[in-house]
Design a protein around this motif. Structure first.
Motif, PDB file in Angstrom:
ATOM      1  N   ILE A   1       1.012  -0.551   0.657  1.00 12.92           N
ATOM      2  CA  ILE A   1       0.026   0.119   0.027  1.00 12.92           C
ATOM      3  C   ILE A   1       0.710   1.175   0.001  1.00 12.92           C
ATOM      4  O   ILE A   1       2.160   1.264   0.521  1.00 12.92           O
ATOM      5  N   TYR A   2       0.924   2.451  -0.816  1.00  9.62           N
ATOM      6  CA  TYR A   2       1.889   3.612  -1.511  1.00  9.62           C
ATOM      7  C   TYR A   2       1.391   4.586  -1.341  1.00  9.62           C
ATOM      8  O   TYR A   2       0.174   4.588  -2.159  1.00  9.62           O
ATOM      9  N   ALA A   3       1.329   5.465   0.247  1.00 14.88           N
ATOM     10  CA  ALA A   3       0.568   6.209  -0.235  1.00 14.88           C
ATOM     11  C   ALA A   3       1.409   7.723  -0.377  1.00 14.88           C
ATOM     12  O   ALA A   3       2.296   7.308   0.252  1.00 14.88           O
ATOM     13  N   SER A   4       0.955   8.221  -1.351  1.00  9.51           N
ATOM     14  CA  SER A   4       1.952  10.008  -1.660  1.00  9.51           C
ATOM     15  C   SER A   4       1.129  11.060  -1.506  1.00  9.51           C
ATOM     16  O   SER A   4       0.038  10.716  -1.559  1.00  9.51           O
ATOM     17  N   ILE A   5       1.457  11.521  -1.124  1.00 14.86           N
ATOM     18  CA  ILE A   5       1.313  12.910  -0.451  1.00 14.86           C
ATOM     19  C   ILE A   5       2.329  14.751  -0.550  1.00 14.86           C
ATOM     20  O   ILE A   5       3.151  14.570  -0.573  1.00 14.86           O
ATOM     21  N   SER A   6       0.828  15.237  -1.111  1.00 11.41           N
ATOM     22  CA  SER A   6       1.518  16.398  -2.186  1.00 11.41           C
ATOM     23  C   SER A   6       1.111  17.185  -2.039  1.00 11.41           C
ATOM     24  O   SER A   6       0.420  17.009  -1.619  1.00 11.41           O
ATOM     25  N   GLY A   7       1.527  18.997  -2.919  1.00  7.93           N
ATOM     26  CA  GLY A   7       0.903  19.843  -2.589  1.00  7.93           C
ATOM     27  C   GLY A   7      -0.271  19.528  -3.056  1.00  7.93           C
ATOM     28  O   GLY A   7      -1.190  20.236  -3.314  1.00  7.93           O
ATOM     29  N   PHE A   8      -0.376  19.365  -5.047  1.00  9.99           N
ATOM     30  CA  PHE A   8      -1.105  19.520  -5.609  1.00  9.99           C
ATOM     31  C   PHE A   8      -1.727  17.916  -6.230  1.00  9.99           C
ATOM     32  O   PHE A   8      -3.076  17.589  -7.489  1.00  9.99           O
ATOM     33  N   GLY A   9      -1.320  17.062  -5.429  1.00  4.78           N
ATOM     34  CA  GLY A   9      -1.664  15.546  -6.446  1.00  4.78           C
ATOM     35  C   GLY A   9      -0.560  14.942  -7.401  1.00  4.78           C
ATOM     36  O   GLY A   9      -0.130  15.606  -7.875  1.00  4.78           O
TER      37      GLY A   9
END
Length: 394
Positions: free
Chosen positions: A119-127
């Motif tokens: 399960i790979y979660a990416s958090i960023s400013g705009f996606g």
């Protein structure tokens, strides 16, 4: 007592606030969180104040209960170690700008080849996609682009940022929520998946009725101070020695407030006998309430109004809330022991589970504290190999 996420291993590539807060919550619930940091420097927040015995309180709070591995992600041997760890892990969390992990060979598509259930979660400013996906962002940008700044503040003043980093914190919460849902899905199907959380999306999702006022009535919400746009009285009011919050969102509560003010006729006043009318005539109503409050201290007013069953509160400072008996009864300020900083108080976990409560026993790790132990115990690498990697500054 077993905790909900025991035996779940998380590889944490995050830094600063949104990502570390997300993985901190997972650690509180029992996950083994392995924080991957840059050798010699570590997470930027190791260098943010305030400091206690030269250790960052900011870092200690956000990284409690985690393990630290110091690895140079530009070194192929480090990438090899990470891919081996992925095979024995459940979750990866990262908050680099989109594309950075792909350049390192550590994006979701690459790592699911090592472990299809990851399960790979990416958090960023705009996606991860969209016209603005490559733009850099901090919380201030997220609040502005997400719409919140335009409705925060008083109309006579410029727009203002919320006093807390809601862009980071809401993204952290949504990412943790997504990870929990993905773990549950994998439990049923065996499938891993990618989770894409944007700070701007997270702020937008917090706007609640403001969005509906636009989409339904084509009203563009503006800054209105502390009052509520569709309910009154729902604002900050001046008492004899300070300010009081009173929140009335229906006619029944207004009847109770009018009674405690010893002005029951207000409930029948044609200016105030419905919520829309009270909101329309909010300025007149606020003046009446503040005239009444002028005879009472904050403490007296809060006691009277609260005991009448109307939501009411003083405005506590950070000192006030930290020293408040309710905060401490709820274990929302706890003490942990750090090997360098010593005993330090940090916020507790707000999720109170009756059977498997969050347990916060350990402070944050020192930089690279667990590198050798993880490579030895998890990957079974021999000492000679570790010494060679250390010599190559991996």
């Amino acid at each position: 007592m077993q905790r909900p996420l025991e035996k779940i291993r998380v590889l944490d590539f995050t830094r600063v606030l949104a990502g570390p807060y997300c993985t901190m919550m997972l650690a509180d619930m029992g996950a083994e969180v392995i924080k991957i940091e840059k050798p010699g420097h570590g997470d930027d927040t190791r260098h943010f104040g305030p400091f206690q015995n030269e250790e960052s309180g900011y870092f200690i709070y956000l990284n409690r209960g985690k393990k630290s591995m110091a690895l140079d992600l530009k070194n192929p041997h480090a990438i090899e170690a990470i891919k081996e760890l992925v095979k024995q892990s459940d979750v990866v969390v990262e908050n680099f700008r989109p594309g950075v992990m792909k350049k390192l060979g550590l994006d979701y598509e690459s790592l699911k080849e090592c472990n299809p259930g990851i399960i790979y979660a990416s958090i960023s400013g705009f996606g991860q996609y969209g016209p603005y996906s490559q733009r850099p962002a901090y919380d201030l940008v997220a609040q502005a682009m997400g719409g919140m700044t335009s409705i925060t503040g008083h109309p006579e003043n410029p727009p203002t940022r919320s006093g807390a980093s809601l862009g980071d914190m809401s993204a952290a919460l949504y990412a943790a929520y997504g990870i929990m849902a993905a773990l549950f899905h994998r439990e049923r199907t065996g499938e891993g998946q990618l989770i894409d959380v944007a700070m701007v999306d997270s702020i937008f999702a917090l706007l609640e009725s403001n969005v509906m006022r636009y989409t339904v009535d084509q009203i563009v919400p503006e800054r209105i101070g502390s009052r509520h746009p569709i309910s009154s009285p729902f604002d900050i009011f001046k008492a004899k020695d300070g300010f009081v919050v009173i929140a009335v969102a229906n006619d029944s509560l207004f009847n109770k407030l009018a009674a405690v003010m010893q002005q029951p006729e207000l409930a029948e006043d044609p200016r105030f006998n419905t919520d829309p009318l009270r909101t329309k005539n909010e300025t007149e109503l606020k003046a009446i309430i503040e005239t009444w409050l002028n005879s009472y201290s904050v403490e007296e007013a809060v006691k009277l109004v609260s005991e009448a069953g109307v939501p009411c509160s003083p405005i506590l400072t950070i000192e006030d809330i930290c020293e408040d008996e309710h905060t401490n009864a709820r274990e929302m300020l706890i003490e942990v022991e750090h090997p360098v900083a010593g005993p330090i108080k940090i916020p507790g976990n707000p999720v109170k589970l009756s059977r498997t409560p969050a347990v916060i026993k350990e402070a944050s790790p020192s930089l690279g504290e667990h590198t050798e132990a993880i490579l030895k115990d998890v990957l079974k690498w021999e000492s000679a190999r570790l010494q060679a990697l250390e010599g190559q500054k991996v």
